[in-house]
Design a protein around this motif. Sequence first.
Motif, short mmCIF file in Angstrom:
data_model
loop_
_atom_site.label_atom_id
_atom_site.label_comp_id
_atom_site.label_asym_id
_atom_site.label_seq_id
_atom_site.Cartn_x
_atom_site.Cartn_y
_atom_site.Cartn_z
N ALA A 173 11.60 26.54 138.05
CA ALA A 173 12.80 25.71 137.64
C ALA A 173 12.89 25.09 136.93
O ALA A 173 13.36 25.81 135.80
CB ALA A 173 13.38 25.01 138.95
N MET A 174 11.93 24.82 136.62
CA MET A 174 12.11 23.62 135.48
C MET A 174 11.31 23.95 134.23
O MET A 174 12.37 24.12 132.94
CB MET A 174 10.83 21.81 135.60
CG MET A 174 10.61 21.74 134.56
SD MET A 174 9.59 20.09 134.88
CE MET A 174 7.94 21.56 134.80
N LEU A 175 10.48 25.25 133.56
CA LEU A 175 10.18 26.24 132.84
C LEU A 175 11.46 26.50 132.22
O LEU A 175 12.20 27.42 130.93
CB LEU A 175 8.70 26.82 133.76
CG LEU A 175 7.75 26.21 133.63
CD1 LEU A 175 6.34 26.97 134.36
CD2 LEU A 175 7.29 25.34 132.37
N VAL A 176 12.21 27.13 133.47
CA VAL A 176 13.40 28.17 133.05
C VAL A 176 14.79 27.35 132.24
O VAL A 176 15.31 27.69 131.37
CB VAL A 176 13.59 28.82 134.23
CG1 VAL A 176 15.39 29.41 134.19
CG2 VAL A 176 12.77 29.98 134.61
N GLU A 177 14.96 26.52 133.25
CA GLU A 177 15.54 25.12 132.80
C GLU A 177 15.24 24.78 131.27
O GLU A 177 16.38 24.27 130.26
CB GLU A 177 15.41 23.79 133.25
CG GLU A 177 16.83 22.71 133.11
CD GLU A 177 17.15 22.19 134.13
OE1 GLU A 177 17.78 20.71 133.68
OE2 GLU A 177 16.06 21.79 135.06
N ARG A 178 13.56 24.15 130.77
CA ARG A 178 13.34 23.64 129.59
C ARG A 178 13.25 24.82 128.63
O ARG A 178 13.89 24.80 127.37
CB ARG A 178 11.81 23.63 129.33
CG ARG A 178 10.92 22.92 128.69
CD ARG A 178 9.68 22.65 128.52
NE ARG A 178 9.75 21.85 129.83
CZ ARG A 178 8.68 21.32 130.68
NH1 ARG A 178 7.57 22.18 129.74
NH2 ARG A 178 7.89 20.37 131.34
N GLN A 184 19.20 26.89 123.66
CA GLN A 184 20.22 26.40 123.37
C GLN A 184 20.52 25.04 121.90
O GLN A 184 21.30 25.12 121.26
CB GLN A 184 21.39 25.53 124.26
CG GLN A 184 20.90 26.03 125.79
CD GLN A 184 21.93 24.95 126.59
OE1 GLN A 184 21.42 24.54 126.96
NE2 GLN A 184 22.17 26.12 127.76
N GLY A 185 18.59 24.77 122.17
CA GLY A 185 18.72 24.03 120.86
C GLY A 185 18.80 24.96 119.88
O GLY A 185 18.64 24.41 118.21
#
Length: 406
Positions: A173-178, A184-185
Motif C-alpha cells: 500500500a505504501m509503494l502504491v501510494e508513493r 501526481q507530482g
Amino acid sequence: MEDRAVDYLRRVNNWVRRFAAAHPTAVRVAGAATLFLGALLIAAIQARPTHTPAVFAVAVLVSASFVVIPAMSWPSWLSLAVATAGAIVMMPAGAPEAARPALFFAMLLFSLRSEKTAVVTATAAMTATVVLSGAVLSGLGGVAELSSIEALSLVLAAAAVGQAVRARRAQQAMLVERATRAEQGREEEARRRVQAERLRIARELHDAVGHHVALISVQAGAMTYLLDKDSTEARQSLAHIQNASGAALEELRLTVGLLRQLDDHEPVEPAGRLDRLDELIASFVASGLRVTCDVSGPARSLPEAVDLTAFRLIQESLTNTAKHASGAAASVRLAFRPDVLALVVEDDGPPAGGSHSRSEVGQSGHGIIGMHERAAALGGWLSAGPRGEGGFRVVAELPAPVGAAL
C-alpha cells in the motif's frame, strides 16, 4: 510452462477474490463448515470420542462463531475468545485437539486485522489461559495433559503469519501510494511547465507583436489626417505601416516557432536584444514619438535572459507611451552597474488624471503585468506609475553579475 502456471494461479486468485467480495456470507459458511469437519477429523485421528454430545456441540458453536461474529460486525477478538473457550471446554471432554483448527484461524484473522501490540497481548492472554486451564485439569485428573501446550505452537505460528501478511500489505500500500504521489507530482510539474510556457509565449506575443501593431495603429491614425493635406507624408506613413506589419509578421513567425518540435530548426526565442535598441527607438521616432537614449557605465555582455528582458521592458514602455501619450517626448536611460542593469523609461505625457491616463491601464491590461512578471522571473524588480509632474515612469533593476553572460 512456469509462466503459464503462474498466470493460471493468478487468474484463480483473482476469481476467488471477486467471488469472496460478491458472496461474503457463502464464503464464511463454507469456512465454518470446513473448520467443523476438520475438528471432528482431527479428533477421530487422535482416537478421541468425537461423537460425544459435548464435543459435537462445542465444535458446532465454535465453528458458527466464525459466521455470526463477522456478520454482526463484532470485534475480531471475540472469535479468538470463543475459540479459546472452546479449547478449554473440550479438555475435560477428552478431545482438546478438535479446537486446534479454530484456534489457528481465529488467531490468524485477529493478527491480520490488528496491530502488533494487540496481537502480542492477545497471544500472551491466550497462552496463559490455555496453559493454566490445562494445568488445573491435569491436577484434578492426576494425568499430565500436554496437548493444550502443543496447540500453542499453532497459535504462535498463526500470529506470526498474520503479522507478516499484514506488513506485506502495508508495504504494498505504501509503494502504491508513493507511486501515486510521484505520478501526481509529475503531472503537476507538467501542468506547471505548460502554464509557465503559455505565460511566456503570451508575453512574447504581447510585447513583440503588440509593439508593431501599436505603431501601425498610430501611423494609420496619422494617415487619416494626411491623405487630403500632404500626400508625401501619407506615403511615408504607408511605408511605416508596411515595415511595421512586416516586422510584426516576422515576430509572430518566430514566436510560433516556440511551439514547434525541437528538431524543426527554428529559433528558440523571438528576436530582441539591446544591440537592436537603436532600431527600436528609430521605429518609434518614425511614428512621431520623440525618444532620447542615454547609456551610463561600462557596457558589457549580458546574460541572454537579462538582455531580452531589458529590451522587452523598454519596448513595452515606449509602446504604452505611443498608444496613450501620442506626440509626447520619452527618454530611455540604461545604467550598467556592478551586478545590476538598471533602466528607466519615462515620458512627459498628460497628467495621471488626464484622458490618456495609464494608471488604469496597468490594472486592466496585460502589458505592465507582463513587465512585472519578466523582472520577477530573473530575481529583479520593476515599478511603474505616473510621475508627479505629469507623464509616466517605469523603473527596473535586473541582476546581471559580471562574467555571467552566456
